[in-house]
Design a protein around this motif. Structure first.
Motif, short mmCIF file in Angstrom:
data_model
loop_
_atom_site.label_atom_id
_atom_site.label_comp_id
_atom_site.label_asym_id
_atom_site.label_seq_id
_atom_site.Cartn_x
_atom_site.Cartn_y
_atom_site.Cartn_z
N ASP A 82 0.62 -1.14 0.04
CA ASP A 82 -0.14 0.11 0.13
C ASP A 82 0.96 1.35 0.13
O ASP A 82 0.55 2.11 -0.43
CB ASP A 82 -1.03 -0.06 1.19
CG ASP A 82 -1.92 -1.18 1.35
OD1 ASP A 82 -2.50 -1.78 0.28
OD2 ASP A 82 -2.46 -1.62 2.40
N ARG A 83 2.09 1.20 0.70
CA ARG A 83 2.84 2.42 0.59
C ARG A 83 3.57 2.76 -0.62
O ARG A 83 3.97 3.60 -0.77
CB ARG A 83 4.05 2.22 1.77
CG ARG A 83 3.23 2.55 3.18
CD ARG A 83 4.42 2.47 4.38
NE ARG A 83 4.21 1.40 5.19
CZ ARG A 83 5.04 0.87 6.06
NH1 ARG A 83 6.17 1.11 6.20
NH2 ARG A 83 4.64 -0.11 7.13
N LEU A 84 3.81 1.52 -1.26
CA LEU A 84 4.41 1.89 -2.48
C LEU A 84 3.51 2.41 -3.64
O LEU A 84 3.97 3.14 -4.61
CB LEU A 84 4.83 0.44 -3.23
CG LEU A 84 6.15 -0.17 -2.35
CD1 LEU A 84 6.62 -1.74 -3.26
CD2 LEU A 84 7.46 0.57 -2.51
N GLY A 85 2.08 2.01 -3.59
CA GLY A 85 1.28 2.42 -4.64
C GLY A 85 1.23 1.75 -5.64
O GLY A 85 0.67 2.14 -6.80
N VAL A 86 1.60 0.55 -5.74
CA VAL A 86 1.90 -0.24 -7.00
C VAL A 86 0.83 -1.64 -6.66
O VAL A 86 0.72 -2.29 -5.72
CB VAL A 86 3.09 -0.88 -7.26
CG1 VAL A 86 3.09 -1.70 -8.44
CG2 VAL A 86 4.09 0.19 -7.44
N THR A 87 -0.18 -1.62 -7.81
CA THR A 87 -0.98 -2.86 -7.53
C THR A 87 -0.38 -4.27 -8.49
O THR A 87 0.37 -3.79 -9.29
CB THR A 87 -2.32 -2.36 -8.28
OG1 THR A 87 -2.07 -2.31 -9.50
CG2 THR A 87 -3.16 -1.55 -7.45
N PRO A 88 -0.61 -5.38 -7.70
CA PRO A 88 -0.14 -6.27 -8.51
C PRO A 88 -0.67 -6.69 -9.81
O PRO A 88 -1.74 -6.38 -9.94
CB PRO A 88 -0.43 -7.50 -7.48
CG PRO A 88 -1.00 -6.91 -6.40
CD PRO A 88 -1.43 -5.77 -6.64
N PRO A 89 0.12 -7.30 -10.80
CA PRO A 89 -0.21 -7.29 -12.06
C PRO A 89 -1.64 -8.10 -12.31
O PRO A 89 -2.50 -7.91 -13.20
CB PRO A 89 0.89 -8.03 -12.93
CG PRO A 89 1.99 -7.91 -11.91
CD PRO A 89 1.51 -7.67 -10.65
N ALA A 90 -1.70 -9.06 -11.50
CA ALA A 90 -2.87 -10.09 -11.77
C ALA A 90 -4.12 -9.33 -11.21
O ALA A 90 -5.39 -9.42 -11.79
CB ALA A 90 -2.83 -11.15 -10.67
#
Length: 121
Positions: A82-90
């Protein structure tokens, strides 16, 4: 403030190690005896080091609890993702990845004409 507590914690850890190593062995630990008896046993020094050990141990535990509280406040209930702001590709596509063909999961079939031991030609 957290860095100050961390530095104090490290100093206490090193001091605790030093005081424990300075103490005289009273035997029974690994079968090695402390030896000696009599009137001059150094018991007064051992109790003074014991009190210093207890004092350092209590201070070490207090700084450990303080650092744990600081870490809990900084966590704020979010994960690293959540802190990175990146959602997993799937999660982006809403799909699950496809499994490979079942033929690819099996070991290769043995050729009847192929030698079992490789030759050096």
């Amino acid at each position: 403030m957290e860095n100050v507590v961390l530095i104090i914690h490290l100093i206490l850890a090193l001091g605790l190690i030093a005081v424990v190593l300075l103490q005289r062995s009273e035997g029974g630990g690994l079968g090695m005896g402390g030896g000696g008896g009599g009137a001059m046993t150094g018991r007064a020094a051992a109790t003074a080091l014991g009190k210093v050990t207890w004092l350092l141990a209590i201070a070490f535990i207090c700084t450990s609890i303080t650092l744990t509280i600081f870490a809990a406040e900084n966590a704020s209930g979010s994960s690293v993702i959540d802190r990175l702001g990146v959602t997993p590709p799937a999660a982006d596509r809403g799909e699950t990845p496809a499994l490979p063909d079942s033929d690819l999961l099996l070991p290769p079939s043995a050729d009847e004409n192929a030698p079992l031991v490789p030759t050096l030609d």
